[in-house]
Design a protein around this motif. Sequence first.
Motif, short mmCIF file in Angstrom:
data_model
loop_
_atom_site.label_atom_id
_atom_site.label_comp_id
_atom_site.label_asym_id
_atom_site.label_seq_id
_atom_site.Cartn_x
_atom_site.Cartn_y
_atom_site.Cartn_z
N PRO A 114 0.81 -1.23 0.00
CA PRO A 114 0.00 0.00 0.00
C PRO A 114 0.84 1.27 0.00
O PRO A 114 0.42 2.28 -0.57
N VAL A 115 1.99 1.23 0.65
CA VAL A 115 2.87 2.40 0.71
C VAL A 115 4.23 2.05 0.11
O VAL A 115 4.90 1.12 0.57
N VAL A 116 4.60 2.75 -0.93
CA VAL A 116 5.89 2.57 -1.59
C VAL A 116 6.46 3.97 -1.83
O VAL A 116 5.72 4.86 -2.26
N PRO A 117 7.74 4.22 -1.54
CA PRO A 117 8.78 3.23 -1.24
C PRO A 117 8.71 2.66 0.17
O PRO A 117 8.08 3.22 1.07
N HIS A 118 9.36 1.53 0.31
CA HIS A 118 9.62 0.93 1.62
C HIS A 118 10.83 1.65 2.18
O HIS A 118 11.94 1.48 1.70
N TRP A 167 14.53 -13.24 3.74
CA TRP A 167 13.34 -12.52 3.29
C TRP A 167 12.98 -11.40 4.24
O TRP A 167 13.37 -11.40 5.41
N ALA A 168 12.23 -10.44 3.74
CA ALA A 168 11.62 -9.40 4.56
C ALA A 168 10.22 -9.13 4.02
O ALA A 168 9.87 -9.58 2.92
N GLU A 169 9.43 -8.40 4.79
CA GLU A 169 8.05 -8.12 4.38
C GLU A 169 7.75 -6.64 4.59
O GLU A 169 8.17 -6.04 5.58
N HIS A 170 7.03 -6.07 3.63
CA HIS A 170 6.57 -4.69 3.74
C HIS A 170 5.16 -4.59 3.20
O HIS A 170 4.89 -4.96 2.05
N GLY A 171 4.25 -4.14 4.04
CA GLY A 171 2.86 -3.98 3.61
C GLY A 171 2.23 -5.26 3.11
O GLY A 171 1.38 -5.23 2.21
N GLY A 172 2.62 -6.39 3.69
CA GLY A 172 2.07 -7.68 3.29
C GLY A 172 2.75 -8.30 2.09
O GLY A 172 2.38 -9.40 1.67
#
Length: 209
Positions: A114-118, A167-172
């Motif tokens: 939903p929000v980019v950039p991370h 791995w990593a996760e951002h906004g699902g």
Amino acid sequence: MPDVVVLDYGSGNLRSAVRALERAGADVTLTADFQAGLAADGLVVPGVGAYAACMAGLRGVKGDRMIGRRLAGGRPVLGICVGMQVLFARGVEHGVETEGCHEWPGVVERLQAPVVPHMGWNTVEAPDGTALFAGIEDEHFYFVHSYGVRDWVLETNDRTRAPLVTWAEHGGDRFVAAVENGPLTATQFHPEKSGDAGAALLRNWVLSL
């Protein structure tokens, strides 16, 4: 002290990477010289900005050939941020597809969050057996990116040792945060901006040289 070259191919402010590697115990040279890059104990390929621009700059100093030659001889390379992304087969930004270095298959594409950039601090999911994250598996690292590798597609079929993928996760949305693949190591985050955890990671890499 291991001799490390930070490849200067016109990609952003490299001084912070140089200073961080020096603090990690390396004797660091910032240069685009091909022979120096081949001869060093370790080569660091940083990168900020657009994938296509970074690949153009890299090819301009024969950096893609430098990486390939080093890896063919089992000599360590560390990619950081877009310097990691260019190691994959291709990148797609704003509908433009750019050929990468083809060290790993896969595509760099826009994060589906939903929000980019991370942008900011995030944890990672490091695999068992990691050397890069030894002692810092649960720490936070600093990310600044809108694109990433969302699908790891390399198949080894047990013929060679499989790379260790973090791995990593951002906004699902999950994406590759780091790879350890023999002499080839890379991080999507910026270890040189990641405080004590980033310093420890760079020290782990320098000690492996």
